[in-house]
Design a protein around this motif. Structure first.
Motif, short mmCIF file in Angstrom:
data_model
loop_
_atom_site.label_atom_id
_atom_site.label_comp_id
_atom_site.label_asym_id
_atom_site.label_seq_id
_atom_site.Cartn_x
_atom_site.Cartn_y
_atom_site.Cartn_z
N ASP A 333 0.43 -1.46 -0.20
CA ASP A 333 -0.02 -0.08 -0.16
C ASP A 333 0.86 1.86 -0.05
O ASP A 333 0.13 2.19 0.07
N LEU A 334 1.19 1.39 -0.27
CA LEU A 334 3.08 2.45 -0.43
C LEU A 334 2.36 3.72 -0.85
O LEU A 334 2.82 4.59 -0.85
N TYR A 335 1.54 3.40 -2.40
CA TYR A 335 0.77 4.43 -3.26
C TYR A 335 -0.73 4.57 -3.08
O TYR A 335 -1.05 5.65 -3.84
N LYS A 336 -0.83 4.16 -2.36
CA LYS A 336 -2.41 4.48 -1.33
C LYS A 336 -1.86 5.46 -0.98
O LYS A 336 -1.52 6.39 0.06
N TYR A 337 -3.20 5.86 -1.66
CA TYR A 337 -4.03 7.48 -0.98
C TYR A 337 -2.90 8.85 -2.20
O TYR A 337 -3.17 9.33 -1.27
N ILE A 338 -1.92 8.82 -2.21
CA ILE A 338 -1.79 9.60 -3.60
C ILE A 338 -3.18 9.80 -3.80
O ILE A 338 -2.76 11.57 -4.40
N PHE A 339 -4.04 9.12 -4.68
CA PHE A 339 -5.03 9.98 -5.48
C PHE A 339 -6.36 9.27 -5.08
O PHE A 339 -5.98 8.59 -4.61
N ALA A 340 -7.11 10.74 -5.35
CA ALA A 340 -8.72 10.07 -4.99
C ALA A 340 -9.17 9.30 -5.96
O ALA A 340 -8.96 9.72 -6.92
N GLU A 341 -9.87 8.41 -5.91
CA GLU A 341 -10.00 7.39 -7.45
C GLU A 341 -11.86 7.85 -7.01
O GLU A 341 -12.50 7.83 -6.20
N SER A 342 -12.47 8.59 -8.26
CA SER A 342 -13.07 9.33 -8.84
C SER A 342 -15.14 8.32 -8.93
O SER A 342 -13.98 6.80 -9.50
#
Lengths: 342, 327
Positions: A333-342
């Motif tokens: 989950d290192l990259y999780k939360y960089i962008f919100a998924e629309s």
């Protein structure tokens, strides 16, 4: 050197508090104090990392202001944010887990001590750079006004409490946001916790006008000086400011004169503040003072206060166990939360 | 179909989105009563009122942070940078809070906001008003960066940016506001993350964006006469880059020229070259060439300014050189 500002003689506000309300304040202050003491212990034992700024001594400000808010109001803090988060209702176990960098932390272990967030509790953060939280808090306050006046939602009367220190009041964002808040009559409390020191910079050495509350006047805004070691006094001032904000009458600048009982952070050797100064302020400990107040006014007995302390100590111990037993974030989950998924 | 100027295409996008979603609002310097320096918000103040088209004091960092707070609490702000260069004063709020706060909050908050306005080198506006901040901001995690180049894509991309749940830096070009194009009468949205193949070709891939797209188009006219068949790609999304489209083109042409208006050092092209080396090195028949602005503050003098940015003749020559080295 400039002359140090002398503390004004504060008039004790009339007691208008029930036993129940008094115990809510007391419990909140004890929670803040015990939580921070545990943080210091964990930091020195090498269990907690990074920059950790403790709030000991300033509890009357957090409890006095935030316990005057509704649960749907907003709180915005600085890097010294643990206790504001706790007062706002973020559970101690989730704050402690955040400080341990765990997945169960209120910021999922991605934020750390200076970046505590909880959308569920309208805790806007945890802002680590000086002054940058003030515009964000202003935005939350603007949002309330926007919903009420542009979208016609009469129930949108939420108030935002924005906390920051004396050092921040020399930063442009402070003045820019006071201007906009007054200009647009936004429902916000600017709460300066003047603890006299910006790390090693004495307040009087950093500002041409040490009486911060006076800076409100040029914006046509009420500026109020209050004894930040007296939770009843802070509460009285906060309640009035909250009522004004909620009524659409605009912002208030509150300068709470307070003191931090520890160094700037746990990494600060704290060598510049004199022993005499520290002792004078320790003698004004807001918790001891409020204990005496509650007993003197027959609002609580010592036995009841001890029960509160024991209960909170258990909660802190449980929070520590929870934090220690919680899982780390998954490497996947290192990259999780960089962008919100629309 | 209606012939529309680029600034009006942007205005239509904002107007349509404000009509569609009442949490969308505009803020910035002179966006309201004055109607925006380039008239992108003309008459919207009268239509939507002073809170939804909010004239701010000149306090870039603070009103940008205010937009972040409004976005965190459920509104969808559109910031107009009167000139994108002014937003250097808001670097902290854009980088630390718009860009990183979603991550540092562990997903507690989303920040749906658009920061838009004119960038690029205009006509003798001097160094401070001639900046290309896309290169400065590309290292900030959590930001999407988009550059529009035609009335059609300006409108469709801005609508997509407003609907996106993330912070989008949206670059317009100060010299493109008066471009004209027939736009569809029906509503349309252009995806933010797709590059646009402007011209399909087989000899060389030209990657460009914003105003340089039009310099490339001029150069292509000369190249066509010389029998050269370039593929022209308008990147649109500067972050993240659309490597599906870029990669497919490289696999066809095996040659790449980047034409950009940002400065060479640390520019968009620098990042593209590094990424192409990572991903498509084996596909290349020649080293990637980049044509960038000079690494200098943009001079006021018109002739020096012209020398600072890439001109169509230079593009034509670079493409000819690359094709002549054909293996």
């Amino acid at each position: 050197m400039v002359q140090e500002r002398t503390l004004p003689q504060f008039q004790a506000p009339p007691a208008q508090i029930s036993s129940e309300e008094g115990l809510v304040l007391y419990e909140d202050m004890i929670l803040g104090r015990f939580f921070e003491d545990k943080c210091a212990e964990m930091y020195y034992r090498g269990k907690m990392f990074g920059f950790v700024h403790l709030y000991n001594g300033q509890e009357a400000v957090s409890s006095g202001v935030i316990k005057s808010l509704r649960s749907d109001d907003y709180v915005c803090s600085t890097y010294r944010d643990h206790v504001h988060a706790l007062s706002a209702g973020v559970p101690a176990k989730n704050v402690m887990a955040e400080l341990f960098g765990k997945e169960t932390g209120c910021s999922k272990g991605r934020g750390g001590s200076m970046h505590l967030f909880s959308s569920e509790h309208n805790m806007l953060g945890g802002f680590a750079f000086i002054g940058e939280g003030i515009p964000v808090a202003l935005g939350a306050a603007f949002q309330s006004r926007y919903r009420r006046d542009a979208l016609g939602d009469a129930s949108a009367d939420q108030v935002t409490a924005c906390f920051f220190g004396d050092g921040t009041t020399n930063n442009g964002q402070f003045f820019e946001c006071l201007n906009m808040a007054a200009l647009w009559k936004l429902p916000i409390l600017f709460v300066v916790e003047n603890n006299k020191w910006a790390i090693g910079m004495a307040h009087e050495r950093a500002t041409s006008q040490p009486e911060i509350y006076k800076k409100a006047a040029v914006f046509g805004m009420p500026g109020i000086e209050v004894d930040g070691m007296d939770v009843m006094a802070v509460r009285a001032v906060a309640q009035e400011a909250v009522a004004r904000a909620r009524a659409g009458e605009g912002p208030t600048l509150i300068e709470a004169l307070t003191y931090r009982f520890r160094g700037h952070s746990l990494a600060d050797p704290d060598e510049l503040r004199s022993k005499a100064e520290k002792e004078a302020w320790l003698a004004r400990d807001p918790i001891k003072r409020f204990e005496a107040y509650l007993v003197e006014h027959n609002l609580a007995e010592e036995g009841t206060l001890k029960e509160v302390r024991d209960r909170i100590q258990t909660r802190i111990d449980d929070a520590l166990t929870f934090a220690e037993d919680s899982p780390e974030p998954s490497p996947e989950d290192l990259y999780k939360y960089i962008f919100a998924e629309s | 179909m209606a012939e529309t100027l680029l600034f009006n295409a942007l205005r239509e996008a904002i107007d349509e989105e404000m009509g569609r979603d009442d949490t969308v609002f505009v803020l910035g310097e002179d966006v309201g009563v004055y109607g925006g320096s380039y008239k992108v918000t003309k008459d919207l103040y009268e239509k939507y009122g002073e809170l939804r088209v909010l004239d701010t004091p000149i306090a870039e960092n603070s009103f940008t942070g205010m937009a972040v707070g409004a976005a965190m609490t459920g509104l969808r702000p559109i910031i107009e940078g009167m000139n994108m260069g002014f937003l250097l004063l808001a670097f902290n709020q854009i980088a630390n809070n718009a860009g990183m706060l979603r991550y540092t909050s562990g997903g507690n908050y989303k920040i749906p906001m658009v920061i838009r306005g004119p960038g690029g080198v205009g006509r003798q506006l001097g160094a401070e008003h001639s900046q290309r901040l896309e290169a400065y901001f590309q290292a900030v995690p959590g930001l999407k960066i988009v550059a529009c180049s035609t009335p059609y894509n300006a409108k469709g991309l801005l609508k997509a940016a407003i609907r996106d749940d993330n912070p989008v830096l949206f670059f317009e070009h100060v010299l493109l506001y008066n471009l004209k194009e027939d736009l569809p009468n029906h509503e349309y949205v252009v995806p933010l993350d797709k590059a646009e193949v402007v011209r399909s070709g087989k000899d060389v891939t030209i990657l460009t964006y914003s105003r340089m797209r039009h310099h490339v188009t001029q150069a292509v006219k000369g190249l066509e006469k010389k029998g050269i068949d370039p593929e022209v790609i308008d990147l649109i999304s500067l972050k993240p880059l659309d490597f599906d489209t870029i990669g497919a083109s490289i696999k066809k042409t095996h040659r790449v020229i980047i034409v950009e208006e940002c400065m060479k050092t640390g520019g968009i092209g620098a990042e593209i070259i590094a990424s192409i080396n990572d991903r498509y090195f084996d596909e290349l028949d020649a080293p990637v060439v980049r044509l960038s602005s000079q690494d200098i503050p943009t001079p006021y003098n018109g002739k020096l300014e012209t020398l600072t940015i890439v001109q169509p003749k230079q593009i034509e020559a670079a493409v000819e050189n690359m094709v002549a080295l054909k293996v």
